[in-house]
Design a protein around this motif. Sequence first.
Motif, PDB file in Angstrom:
ATOM      1  N   GLU A 375       0.832  -1.204   0.000  1.00 47.67           N
ATOM      2  CA  GLU A 375       0.000   0.000   0.000  1.00 47.67           C
ATOM      3  C   GLU A 375       0.870   1.258   0.000  1.00 47.67           C
ATOM      4  OE1 GLU A 375      -3.372   2.318   2.722  1.00 47.67           O
ATOM      5  OE2 GLU A 375      -2.519   0.404   3.391  1.00 47.67           O
ATOM      6  N   LEU A 376       0.575   2.181  -0.906  1.00 44.98           N
ATOM      7  CA  LEU A 376       1.160   3.512  -0.881  1.00 44.98           C
ATOM      8  C   LEU A 376       0.075   4.429  -0.321  1.00 44.98           C
ATOM      9  CD1 LEU A 376       2.944   1.984  -2.988  1.00 44.98           C
ATOM     10  CD2 LEU A 376       3.347   4.208  -4.057  1.00 44.98           C
ATOM     11  N   ARG A 377       0.329   4.986   0.848  1.00 45.17           N
ATOM     12  CA  ARG A 377      -0.690   5.759   1.552  1.00 45.17           C
ATOM     13  C   ARG A 377      -0.292   7.240   1.581  1.00 45.17           C
ATOM     14  NH1 ARG A 377      -1.890   3.645   7.427  1.00 45.17           N
ATOM     15  NH2 ARG A 377      -2.637   1.851   6.206  1.00 45.17           N
ATOM     16  N   ASP A 378      -1.002   8.055   0.782  1.00 47.06           N
ATOM     17  CA  ASP A 378      -0.773   9.504   0.723  1.00 47.06           C
ATOM     18  C   ASP A 378       0.725   9.828   0.591  1.00 47.06           C
ATOM     19  OD1 ASP A 378      -1.495  12.197   0.671  1.00 47.06           O
ATOM     20  OD2 ASP A 378      -1.286  12.414   2.850  1.00 47.06           O
ATOM     21  N   VAL A 379       1.365   9.208  -0.398  1.00 46.93           N
ATOM     22  CA  VAL A 379       2.814   9.324  -0.563  1.00 46.93           C
ATOM     23  C   VAL A 379       3.195  10.640  -1.242  1.00 46.93           C
ATOM     24  CG1 VAL A 379       4.777   8.394  -1.856  1.00 46.93           C
ATOM     25  CG2 VAL A 379       3.314   6.871  -0.530  1.00 46.93           C
ATOM     26  N   HIS A 380       4.169  11.319  -0.645  1.00 45.53           N
ATOM     27  CA  HIS A 380       4.764  12.525  -1.224  1.00 45.53           C
ATOM     28  C   HIS A 380       6.268  12.269  -1.376  1.00 45.53           C
ATOM     29  CE1 HIS A 380       1.307  15.349  -0.544  1.00 45.53           C
ATOM     30  NE2 HIS A 380       0.980  14.372   0.298  1.00 45.53           N
ATOM     31  N   PHE A 381       6.849  12.844  -2.420  1.00 49.36           N
ATOM     32  CA  PHE A 381       8.297  12.665  -2.604  1.00 49.36           C
ATOM     33  C   PHE A 381       8.877  13.823  -3.407  1.00 49.36           C
ATOM     34  CE2 PHE A 381      11.990  11.231  -5.056  1.00 49.36           C
ATOM     35  CZ  PHE A 381      12.824  10.862  -4.009  1.00 49.36           C
ATOM     36  N   SER A 382      10.096  14.233  -2.982  1.00 48.20           N
ATOM     37  CA  SER A 382      10.852  15.268  -3.695  1.00 48.20           C
ATOM     38  C   SER A 382      12.316  14.871  -3.688  1.00 48.20           C
ATOM     39  CB  SER A 382      10.676  16.626  -3.006  1.00 48.20           C
ATOM     40  OG  SER A 382      11.559  17.580  -3.556  1.00 48.20           O
ATOM     41  N   TYR A 383      12.986  15.047  -4.831  1.00 48.26           N
ATOM     42  CA  TYR A 383      14.405  14.704  -4.916  1.00 48.26           C
ATOM     43  C   TYR A 383      15.283  15.717  -4.181  1.00 48.26           C
ATOM     44  CZ  TYR A 383      13.469  11.105  -8.428  1.00 48.26           C
ATOM     45  OH  TYR A 383      13.032   9.980  -9.080  1.00 48.26           O
ATOM     46  N   ASP A 384      14.942  16.987  -4.322  1.00 48.39           N
ATOM     47  CA  ASP A 384      15.803  18.034  -3.778  1.00 48.39           C
ATOM     48  C   ASP A 384      15.146  18.884  -2.695  1.00 48.39           C
ATOM     49  OD1 ASP A 384      13.983  19.418  -5.286  1.00 48.39           O
ATOM     50  OD2 ASP A 384      15.402  20.113  -6.803  1.00 48.39           O
ATOM     51  N   GLY A 385      13.917  18.555  -2.344  1.00 49.36           N
ATOM     52  CA  GLY A 385      13.238  19.316  -1.311  1.00 49.36           C
ATOM     53  C   GLY A 385      12.551  20.580  -1.794  1.00 49.36           C
ATOM     54  N   SER A 386      12.739  20.913  -3.070  1.00 47.52           N
ATOM     55  CA  SER A 386      12.146  22.147  -3.581  1.00 47.52           C
ATOM     56  C   SER A 386      10.915  21.898  -4.452  1.00 47.52           C
ATOM     57  CB  SER A 386      13.192  22.938  -4.379  1.00 47.52           C
ATOM     58  OG  SER A 386      13.638  22.185  -5.496  1.00 47.52           O
ATOM     59  N   ARG A 387      10.917  20.786  -5.174  1.00 47.00           N
ATOM     60  CA  ARG A 387       9.797  20.505  -6.080  1.00 47.00           C
ATOM     61  C   ARG A 387       9.304  19.087  -5.855  1.00 47.00           C
ATOM     62  NH1 ARG A 387       8.679  18.286 -11.107  1.00 47.00           N
ATOM     63  NH2 ARG A 387      10.813  17.481 -11.286  1.00 47.00           N
ATOM     64  N   GLU A 388       8.006  18.954  -5.589  1.00 49.54           N
ATOM     65  CA  GLU A 388       7.429  17.637  -5.362  1.00 49.54           C
ATOM     66  C   GLU A 388       7.258  16.890  -6.681  1.00 49.54           C
ATOM     67  OE1 GLU A 388       4.844  16.918  -1.349  1.00 49.54           O
ATOM     68  OE2 GLU A 388       3.769  17.396  -3.190  1.00 49.54           O
ATOM     69  N   VAL A 389       7.797  15.673  -6.724  1.00 44.67           N
ATOM     70  CA  VAL A 389       7.622  14.819  -7.900  1.00 44.67           C
ATOM     71  C   VAL A 389       6.364  13.971  -7.729  1.00 44.67           C
ATOM     72  CG1 VAL A 389       8.685  13.007  -9.305  1.00 44.67           C
ATOM     73  CG2 VAL A 389      10.112  14.747  -8.233  1.00 44.67           C
ATOM     74  N   ILE A 390       6.124  13.521  -6.503  1.00 47.95           N
ATOM     75  CA  ILE A 390       4.913  12.764  -6.158  1.00 47.95           C
ATOM     76  C   ILE A 390       4.143  13.582  -5.134  1.00 47.95           C
ATOM     77  CG2 ILE A 390       3.988  10.595  -5.262  1.00 47.95           C
ATOM     78  CD1 ILE A 390       5.549  10.274  -7.854  1.00 47.95           C
ATOM     79  N   GLY A 391       2.860  13.808  -5.386  1.00 53.61           N
ATOM     80  CA  GLY A 391       2.085  14.659  -4.497  1.00 53.61           C
ATOM     81  C   GLY A 391       0.812  14.001  -4.014  1.00 53.61           C
ATOM     82  N   GLY A 392       0.915  13.132  -3.017  1.00 54.25           N
ATOM     83  CA  GLY A 392      -0.257  12.556  -2.392  1.00 54.25           C
ATOM     84  C   GLY A 392      -0.863  11.378  -3.122  1.00 54.25           C
ATOM     85  N   VAL A 393      -0.043  10.417  -3.510  1.00 57.00           N
ATOM     86  CA  VAL A 393      -0.530   9.232  -4.225  1.00 57.00           C
ATOM     87  C   VAL A 393      -0.916   8.142  -3.234  1.00 57.00           C
ATOM     88  CG1 VAL A 393       0.147   7.319  -5.735  1.00 57.00           C
ATOM     89  CG2 VAL A 393       0.734   9.667  -6.351  1.00 57.00           C
ATOM     90  N   SER A 394      -2.087   7.554  -3.434  1.00 51.17           N
ATOM     91  CA  SER A 394      -2.522   6.405  -2.630  1.00 51.17           C
ATOM     92  C   SER A 394      -2.979   5.300  -3.573  1.00 51.17           C
ATOM     93  CB  SER A 394      -3.674   6.791  -1.699  1.00 51.17           C
ATOM     94  OG  SER A 394      -3.257   7.747  -0.743  1.00 51.17           O
ATOM     95  N   LEU A 395      -2.451   4.131  -3.381  1.00 51.19           N
ATOM     96  CA  LEU A 395      -2.887   2.972  -4.174  1.00 51.19           C
ATOM     97  C   LEU A 395      -2.558   1.692  -3.426  1.00 51.19           C
ATOM     98  CD1 LEU A 395      -0.156   1.584  -5.635  1.00 51.19           C
ATOM     99  CD2 LEU A 395      -0.297   3.662  -6.996  1.00 51.19           C
ATOM    100  N   THR A 396      -3.247   0.616  -3.798  1.00 53.95           N
ATOM    101  CA  THR A 396      -3.055  -0.672  -3.130  1.00 53.95           C
ATOM    102  C   THR A 396      -2.867  -1.766  -4.174  1.00 53.95           C
ATOM    103  OG1 THR A 396      -4.474   0.032  -1.294  1.00 53.95           O
ATOM    104  CG2 THR A 396      -4.074  -2.330  -1.511  1.00 53.95           C
TER     105      THR A 396
END
Length: 612
Positions: A375-396
Amino acid sequence: MIKTYFRLLSFAKPLSRYTIPYFFFAALHAVFNTFNYAMIIPILDAMFSANSNFEFVAVYSFPALEFNQQGFNAILSYFYTIFFGANFQQIKFLALLGGVTIAMNLLSNLFRYAAAMTVETLRVNTLQRMRDEIFRHVVDMNIGFFSDQRKGDIMSKITQDVMVVQYCITNTLQVAFRDPFLIVGYLVLMIGISWQLSLFAVIFLPIVGVIIGGIVKRLRHPAKRGQERMGDLVSVLEESLSGMKIVKGYNAAGFIVDKFKSINADMSRLLISMARRQQLASPMSEFLGITAVAVILVFGGTLVSEGMVTGAGFIAFIAAFSQITRPLRSFIDQFANINQGVAAGERIFTLLDAESQIQDASSARTFEGLKESIELRDVHFSYDGSREVIGGVSLTIGKGETIALVGSSGGGKSTLSELVPRFYDVTGGEVLIDGVSIKEYTQESLRSKMSIVSQETVLFNDTIEGNILMGRPTATHDEVVAASKVANAHSFIMDSPEGYQTNIGDRGTKLSGGQRQRLSIARAVLKNPEILILDEATSALDTESEKLVQEALTNLLKGRTSIVIAHRLSTIYNADRIYVIDQGRVAEQGTHQELLDKGGIYAHLIEMQSFT
């Protein structure tokens, strides 16, 4: 600098294993080497016996050790008496002196050899340990580290810098023991001959040290800069050789050559600057040494004429003084090498001190296998902390299900798939397996249950079987063959010159794209993973190769929990669920038919690819 130096010495642990034997070997070498020059006095006295200080008296028991002319004469008389009796003859005495000189020289060189082999053993073992530790540390770093570092610079540190550092460590023994022992040995001989002449030498030698020390001190900065430029040079070389097709295709050979020549010229200027200072040390010390000898000739000649020093003693003193400059020069040169080693060591420690951003928790447990779902639960991710590449993805993803991630390039599909094996840590939300955060599992056990087949097939300069065995090194040949058949690779492997033992060249350049991809699938099949990630596995293939690879992938997907990323939507329409990823978010989700019926982004992508 001192801190770096002692950290470098830690690579030679246990240092006592080498320092203790080297201490004795170096000391004995110095003793017997000094005796070689001490033998000049009795040899000359025997040859010109009219003014000889040697008076033979038969000695039948080994005399007490006295570090003066009388004690030395007593020892020689004892050996003469043992070998030739009480009747003194000059020719026999010269024969004894010749034999003693040969014996002293033999022992001196034997201990010199033993000392050198001790240093070589230390050097080789230290080099091995350093490279092992650095490479292990590099391999343990997280994937993001390699995006920030130039491969050529890392390669330069593991190869060039380590070579410089190893001599820094081994030269320590020479600076600490060999050269000081020789200097002390020659000084003892010189003082025994004439304290007046020796006093002059003791005053003069520190002057040489101060002058040369000033030259050596200026070596450190250009040495460090030279190592950095070597890293740039190796990086350009590695990139150019890897991308030679692009270089040729864009007629960019001139551009690459000019870039290489510019870095090479800069490095050459630095090396010449270093050499100018380093090579000046030895001629300068030799010039000062000869100047001192010339002054000693005048001063010593006066002492001889006044009877304060014998002619034989004066010649022995000159010989010893001329020799003392050699370990002195070596002592100074070793300091120059140590300075260079410390500069290279600082670069190495920037690599060793880098910490992986992905660390196992102290309480991390072993992942035993998937039981229910990922499960990916409300996943956020940024490589450099300035721009979000993943913004709140949820899937199972349920166990045994196949989900597909589709969408335009740069939308975040591959990034999402890289969060599951924990190549990167999420900056928000959680990735869970069976309700447990993947951060609570060890990375090694987590990845042991996964396989990744990507568009960029990574193969190594090894045999076909060797590359497949990376999936499971303990597998048998029959298991390798079985995996190759599942991957539709067995037939082309058997058509290769040496079958499974055929070497495929650097990065598999001897194979076609489809063949390389099928080998990577065979590697995944052999590993028999529970969780499978396919990232654009067929996007770069021609139609015929795609058909073969697609059949292999269908075989591979059976019974596994799979994440499939594809531009060619024909490869994923049978997925249990399809997620359309747009700008780092889930824009649509459903089965192939459900998404078609919505008439949204997915339907538009299908229409663009003329899928029927």
